[in-house]
Design a protein around this motif. Sequence first.
Motif, PDB file in Angstrom:
ATOM      1  N   ASN A 677      32.281   7.946 -13.748  1.00  0.00           N
ATOM      2  CA  ASN A 677      32.691   7.043 -14.857  1.00  0.00           C
ATOM      3  C   ASN A 677      32.094   5.566 -14.483  1.00  0.00           C
ATOM      4  O   ASN A 677      32.645   4.724 -15.219  1.00  0.00           O
ATOM      5  N   ALA A 678      31.481   5.575 -13.474  1.00  0.00           N
ATOM      6  CA  ALA A 678      31.214   4.010 -13.024  1.00  0.00           C
ATOM      7  C   ALA A 678      30.041   3.398 -14.305  1.00  0.00           C
ATOM      8  O   ALA A 678      29.328   4.392 -14.754  1.00  0.00           O
ATOM      9  N   SER A 679      30.101   2.278 -14.251  1.00  0.00           N
ATOM     10  CA  SER A 679      29.293   1.667 -15.549  1.00  0.00           C
ATOM     11  C   SER A 679      27.655   1.645 -15.018  1.00  0.00           C
ATOM     12  O   SER A 679      27.135   1.662 -16.025  1.00  0.00           O
ATOM     13  N   ILE A 680      27.378   1.839 -13.786  1.00  0.00           N
ATOM     14  CA  ILE A 680      25.940   1.734 -13.503  1.00  0.00           C
ATOM     15  C   ILE A 680      25.261   3.110 -14.085  1.00  0.00           C
ATOM     16  O   ILE A 680      23.926   3.312 -14.055  1.00  0.00           O
ATOM     17  N   ARG A 686      14.382   2.565 -15.871  1.00  0.00           N
ATOM     18  CA  ARG A 686      13.943   2.893 -14.567  1.00  0.00           C
ATOM     19  C   ARG A 686      13.472   1.652 -13.536  1.00  0.00           C
ATOM     20  O   ARG A 686      12.860   1.071 -13.640  1.00  0.00           O
ATOM     21  N   VAL A 687      14.651   1.349 -12.763  1.00  0.00           N
ATOM     22  CA  VAL A 687      14.600   0.170 -11.819  1.00  0.00           C
ATOM     23  C   VAL A 687      15.521   0.585 -10.838  1.00  0.00           C
ATOM     24  O   VAL A 687      16.682   1.188 -10.725  1.00  0.00           O
ATOM     25  N   LYS A 688      15.146  -0.012  -9.610  1.00  0.00           N
ATOM     26  CA  LYS A 688      15.891  -0.083  -8.309  1.00  0.00           C
ATOM     27  C   LYS A 688      16.721  -1.137  -8.408  1.00  0.00           C
ATOM     28  O   LYS A 688      16.204  -2.392  -8.464  1.00  0.00           O
ATOM     29  N   GLN A 689      18.056  -1.018  -8.258  1.00  0.00           N
ATOM     30  CA  GLN A 689      19.276  -1.988  -8.371  1.00  0.00           C
ATOM     31  C   GLN A 689      19.756  -2.328  -7.020  1.00  0.00           C
ATOM     32  O   GLN A 689      20.281  -1.406  -6.302  1.00  0.00           O
ATOM     33  N   VAL A 690      19.464  -3.343  -6.425  1.00  0.00           N
ATOM     34  CA  VAL A 690      19.733  -3.899  -5.145  1.00  0.00           C
ATOM     35  C   VAL A 690      20.938  -4.739  -5.094  1.00  0.00           C
ATOM     36  O   VAL A 690      21.185  -5.364  -5.771  1.00  0.00           O
ATOM     37  N   PHE A 691      22.013  -4.151  -4.354  1.00  0.00           N
ATOM     38  CA  PHE A 691      23.056  -4.909  -4.155  1.00  0.00           C
ATOM     39  C   PHE A 691      23.142  -5.560  -2.928  1.00  0.00           C
ATOM     40  O   PHE A 691      23.247  -4.916  -1.886  1.00  0.00           O
ATOM     41  N   ARG A 849      34.476  -1.264 -10.517  1.00  0.00           N
ATOM     42  CA  ARG A 849      34.059  -1.145 -11.873  1.00  0.00           C
ATOM     43  C   ARG A 849      32.719  -0.505 -11.893  1.00  0.00           C
ATOM     44  O   ARG A 849      32.523   0.070 -13.007  1.00  0.00           O
ATOM     45  N   ILE A 850      31.614  -1.185 -11.450  1.00  0.00           N
ATOM     46  CA  ILE A 850      30.454  -0.935 -11.504  1.00  0.00           C
ATOM     47  C   ILE A 850      29.865   0.315 -10.964  1.00  0.00           C
ATOM     48  O   ILE A 850      29.167   1.153 -11.324  1.00  0.00           O
ATOM     49  N   VAL A 851      30.014   0.387  -9.693  1.00  0.00           N
ATOM     50  CA  VAL A 851      29.714   1.576  -8.872  1.00  0.00           C
ATOM     51  C   VAL A 851      30.587   2.745  -8.443  1.00  0.00           C
ATOM     52  O   VAL A 851      30.414   3.649  -7.913  1.00  0.00           O
TER      53      VAL A 851
END
Length: 871
Positions: A677-680, A686-691, A849-851
């Motif tokens: 259920n995370a918003s991510i 298609r993109v690499k998301q770096v935290f 909430r995001i991940v």
Amino acid sequence: MGAKKPKVKKGPKGKKARAKAKLEQVWGEHVDEEARQASKFRKGKSRLTPATETTTTTTQQQRHQKEKEVDPLSTNRRGLKTSFESFLERKDNLYQHEQKLKQRQYTHQKKNKRYNAAHNESSDEDDDSDEEMGGVDSNGGSLSHLLKRINGPKKSSSRKIAVESDDDDDSNVNSDAASDDDDDTESVSSASSSSSSHQSHSDSDDDDMDMIAEENIDLPKGAAEDPYEAHFSKKPLPQLDSTINTNNLMPHLAKSSKANTSSLLSSSMQVHLSGPILDSFETLTGSLPDKTKPKQMWKEFARGPQQHTRQVLSRNWNSVNRNALKRSQRERSENENDISLSPLQQVLYPAISNYADVLISMESRQNRNEINNLLTMHVLNHVLTSRSRVQKHNRRIKQLAEVDDDAADEEDDDQWRDQGYTRPKVLLLFPTRGTCWAFVQNMIELLGDSALLEMEDRFEAEYGPIKREKGSEEEEDKEKARVDAIMKQKGREWNELFGEEANDDDDFKIGISLTPNVDKKKIRAKKGATVTSSGSGVKLRLFADFFHSDIILASPIGLKMSTTHEESDDEGEDDTADVDFLSSIEMCIVARSDVLMMQNWDHVNSVLDSLNQQPKNVSNIDFSRVRNYFLEGQGKYWRQMIVVSAFTDPYVTSTFRRHAKNIEGQLRIRKKVSTDNASICDVMVRVKQVFQRVTCPTVSEAGSARLRFFSEHVLPKLQRLQQKHTLIYIPSYFDFVAVRNLLLKREVKFVSVTEYARVSEVSRGRARFLQGVKPIMLYTGRAHFFLRHKIKGARHLIFFGLPEYDEFYPSVVNMLNEGLTSEDEDDVSRLPMSSLSLFTKFDAHQLERIVGTSHAERMIKGDKSSYVFAS
């Protein structure tokens, strides 16, 4: 020398003074005793002829002589004609009336033992039948009163309890507005209420519940103590010292535990209880069998307070709350008078009805009606119970005063303490006029036919939905199609707050006064309305003065501006806030806290700091009716604080911990986010998301730590690669100012889109960013919240901080490559799309909430500082 003539005593000056002296005392030399006695019984100011005067005087003297023979105390009665025999007759009638009341109470007690719910009984008794008349002895009331009269009048006590009118009974401010406020309101007397109880529903049953609580009659099985009486009858705490920790005086508040809500709520919900509300839940759990399911436990826990809900609310509850009960129709109670609750309402209702502090951090569009319905019923039930209690005490004081002027003073002072310094009891903070209008409409719907509204048209015009001006049909159809397409892109949540018809004004304040037990037939007849039903109703007056209101609904900025004086350069002029009407707030509800945080959360803290302060103007306060804990300056420990938010945020949590100090404990409910259920998961590009985790020692240094990392590691790469189409999302406006100053210092070309920018500036900046003329765009989180721009031309995204709303992250990421075509791209823009998010360990709630909760814990506590998600 002749003897000196004796000095003649001079009479008083003035016509009224001489008339009074002629009736009460002897002055002058020559006195006609018979004329003086006859003057006591002369009525009016007309002059009598000599013949008639002689006859009348003789008749009056004979009558007075007879009264003296019957009642030897008649000479001290100053013209009162009632004889002693009629006095004894009245006393005997009063004694017989008392015996009847006692018999009724005994019958009522026997009835309660036969029923499972005390509020299901319908009683024809008088509202005031639960208390004996003061100053009368059941064994010898007439004799004791005669001896008291023979011994002479009792010295008046140092003070007398003030009795106010039934309309504005708990308003402590004397003004002409108070008398004009409810001139057309007529309270239903005890006699009329009992006679009309068979014709229509009224609040007499609620008064019976008050009688049960006051007389300590055994309640039927399953009944619980009245939460209102249990909470507001507690004695003040010991004197608090600034050096003493509050937890030492109330150690039970430090106890906290997680409650089991399995089979009732989803597994992602977490409910924490603390204080007496936790003790009550554990006591109930221990009394039930071991195999009792949590669902049945919470149902039993909520059953007790339901018995003390006023009938005017309970009979309309199921129809108002029907949408929330669609999933649990089969669980509705067979008793029509019982209120049916949804699973979420069963968890919240016990704590809310017992006046514990509540923090709700999981509001959504799906459960918003459930929460609002519950809060509306609680607010109305509290105000109507308080108002009815004050009205009842006023009537009793009047009855005691009619029997004996000193009877009210001889009673216990604490039993009359039923209010605060001022009349307002409930404060509700809303972000916009539209949300305030929806709450008031819910109140009116819950009152049903019992509501008698005033100023409804003005409220609808100022707070209701905005009506769009109509043009020609063809133009209107084209315009509507264009507007609907744009509004659909912004989402339902945004349209409810800031849509075309939504009233999004954030500067407002309104007072509402409630007067229970009014005659609906008479009120509607005076207004010229059609009378469809009679009986007792509730008068709801909108736009009432704050000092004559029971409920205050306002926005934080509107309330702050109305209470703060304009600044002045004069040193002697006082520019402090006038907040006396907030000195006796018993319940404070902060609704839609997430929206208020996007406006300005400092205004919320400023308003909450003004609550329950000692009033500055005490000239019109009746201290004999003020509760003891208000006098001790401990109102904040009895005030209930309810905060409703869509998510958990450090600002909201900090405010709740600072101001939620109720002695009844706390309930906190939040929602854990699973990975699915995370918003991510809603990212479609298609993109690499770096935290990237940024090291930060304290929360106060979080902004500067992110700025330092951005200036040392991110910005140099952007300048070296000459990267275009880079969108930088900045949640905080303060961080936006810091980043803007940094780019100006480094002479980097950029455009900015903020909530304060003009429409022309925003349009020009968006066009230049799409064309590649400006390589960087700064986009604030508040601009996205209020305007929901669709930014085109972005291929690289940098989150300077994580957004508060979880849905903002996928919506911004999905903007990548929007509006760009292959012909428009050059070699530089052909770099693969990228997304970089900066966060610190203090951004755990946003990251969760995001991940998701599990990933967030690993990213906050893990050894690595960089984490990559691929979509």
